[in-house]
Design a protein around this motif. Structure first.
Motif, PDB file in Angstrom:
ATOM      1  N   PHE A  67       0.889  -1.344   0.134  1.00 11.78           N
ATOM      2  CA  PHE A  67      -0.033  -0.163  -0.140  1.00 11.78           C
ATOM      3  C   PHE A  67       0.744   1.167   0.054  1.00 11.78           C
ATOM      4  O   PHE A  67       2.040   1.182   0.410  1.00 11.78           O
ATOM      5  N   ASP A  68       0.404   2.521  -0.528  1.00 13.07           N
ATOM      6  CA  ASP A  68       1.176   3.564  -0.591  1.00 13.07           C
ATOM      7  C   ASP A  68       0.073   4.932  -0.706  1.00 13.07           C
ATOM      8  O   ASP A  68      -1.071   4.504  -1.450  1.00 13.07           O
ATOM      9  N   GLY A  69       0.284   5.838  -0.106  1.00 17.24           N
ATOM     10  CA  GLY A  69      -0.620   7.203  -0.226  1.00 17.24           C
ATOM     11  C   GLY A  69       0.566   8.378  -0.777  1.00 17.24           C
ATOM     12  O   GLY A  69       1.688   8.458  -0.155  1.00 17.24           O
ATOM     13  N   GLY A  70       0.028   9.269  -1.346  1.00 17.78           N
ATOM     14  CA  GLY A  70       0.821  10.290  -1.712  1.00 17.78           C
ATOM     15  C   GLY A  70      -0.003  11.718  -1.677  1.00 17.78           C
ATOM     16  O   GLY A  70      -1.405  11.562  -2.092  1.00 17.78           O
ATOM     17  N   PHE A  71       0.424  12.698  -1.250  1.00 21.23           N
ATOM     18  CA  PHE A  71      -0.313  13.994  -1.146  1.00 21.23           C
ATOM     19  C   PHE A  71       0.307  15.071  -1.864  1.00 21.23           C
ATOM     20  O   PHE A  71       1.522  15.233  -1.662  1.00 21.23           O
ATOM     21  N   ASP A  72      -0.494  15.803  -2.827  1.00 26.86           N
ATOM     22  CA  ASP A  72       0.050  16.877  -3.695  1.00 26.86           C
ATOM     23  C   ASP A  72      -0.069  18.169  -2.676  1.00 26.86           C
ATOM     24  O   ASP A  72      -1.562  18.682  -2.582  1.00 26.86           O
ATOM     25  N   LEU A  73       0.799  18.877  -2.221  1.00 22.82           N
ATOM     26  CA  LEU A  73       0.629  19.868  -1.314  1.00 22.82           C
ATOM     27  C   LEU A  73       0.035  21.382  -2.420  1.00 22.82           C
ATOM     28  O   LEU A  73      -0.923  21.947  -1.956  1.00 22.82           O
ATOM     29  N   GLU A  74       0.095  21.061  -3.603  1.00 22.31           N
ATOM     30  CA  GLU A  74      -0.201  22.309  -4.439  1.00 22.31           C
ATOM     31  C   GLU A  74      -1.736  22.040  -4.910  1.00 22.31           C
ATOM     32  O   GLU A  74      -2.527  23.082  -4.908  1.00 22.31           O
ATOM     33  N   THR A  75      -2.198  20.997  -5.027  1.00 23.62           N
ATOM     34  CA  THR A  75      -3.650  20.731  -5.476  1.00 23.62           C
ATOM     35  C   THR A  75      -4.522  20.055  -4.203  1.00 23.62           C
ATOM     36  O   THR A  75      -5.688  20.093  -4.292  1.00 23.62           O
ATOM     37  N   ARG A  76      -3.632  19.893  -3.055  1.00 30.20           N
ATOM     38  CA  ARG A  76      -4.621  19.282  -1.884  1.00 30.20           C
ATOM     39  C   ARG A  76      -5.088  18.076  -2.154  1.00 30.20           C
ATOM     40  O   ARG A  76      -6.099  17.514  -1.389  1.00 30.20           O
ATOM     41  N   MET A  77      -4.524  17.192  -3.159  1.00 29.32           N
ATOM     42  CA  MET A  77      -5.481  16.054  -3.540  1.00 29.32           C
ATOM     43  C   MET A  77      -4.355  15.029  -3.073  1.00 29.32           C
ATOM     44  O   MET A  77      -3.266  15.055  -2.856  1.00 29.32           O
TER      45      MET A  77
END
Length: 220
Positions: free
Chosen positions: A78-88
């Motif tokens: 499993f893995d999760g990623g967070f985009d600071l720019e889009t907040r997605m």
């Protein structure tokens, strides 16, 4: 599934005692129990799983025969990623399992907009994988979870304190889902490179590339 044996034993001269074994795989426990039964000195034998559910020999044998037609020998990346720019956030999981004598790989991802940090995304990815296990019908089994988030895995193993309220809520959700499904988790931390498949799925979700596939793995 892992179980422990609880045994009431009687010696040839009539001395009785009760003892409990270490936890072990159900198949191994059945083999040991069968060997002990051949002594003719057992008064009572019970199997107890990690949820403290008790099983008779007949019940456990039937269960183990039944899971051959259901997903078992399961490993989840499993893995999760967070985009600071889009907040997605992008969530990804790759689930490897056996069923009916064959091996399979399920790959799935999801794009979400309700999270606030990368650590939340990692927890959400693990919870997402549990939802997929539920859909597969996985229950009362040992499942290996592999990820590159030291925060998530060390917190769930109880080795790191969880000080953030939001992460505490996620940990509670994950543990409640594990309990609901009767899953006994085994956690493994790998490098990001070692978790490349799930990482790619999370990245694809952030690019709005949806992945949902199940294939049979040849040669296994």
């Amino acid at each position: 599934m892992n179980v422990r044996l609880e045994i009431s034993y009687k010696t040839p001269k009539g001395t009785e005692t009760t003892f409990s074994s270490n936890e072990m795989g159900a198949e191994k426990a059945i083999l040991i129990a069968e060997d002990l039964e051949r002594t003719g000195r057992l008064k009572k034998l019970t199997f107890i799983d990690n949820q403290e559910t008790t099983w008779t020999m007949k019940e456990l044998r039937k269960f183990m025969e039944g899971i051959q037609t259901e997903p078992h020998n399961i490993t989840v990346y499993f893995d999760g990623g967070f985009d600071l720019e889009t907040r997605m956030s992008g969530l990804g999981c790759a689930i490897y399992y056996d069923k009916n004598g064959k091996s399979f790989r399920l790959r799935k991802n999801q794009l979400v907009d309700s999270l606030k940090s990368n650590n939340e995304a990692e927890y959400a990815a693990l919870h997402f994988s549990l939802q997929e296990l539920e859909i597969l019908g996985v229950h009362h089994l040992l499942v290996k979870f592999v990820g590159d988030s030291q925060v998530v895995i060390n917190q769930l193993k109880g080795e790191w304190a969880c000080m953030e309220e939001e992460l505490n809520r996620w940990a509670d959700r994950v543990e409640e889902k594990m309990k609901q499904l009767g899953i006994n988790p085994e956690y493994s931390i790998v490098s990001r490179k070692g978790n490349q498949e799930a990482d790619q799925l999370a990245s694809q979700a952030l690019k709005e590339v949806e992945v949902m596939s199940t294939i049979q793995i040849k040669g296994n």
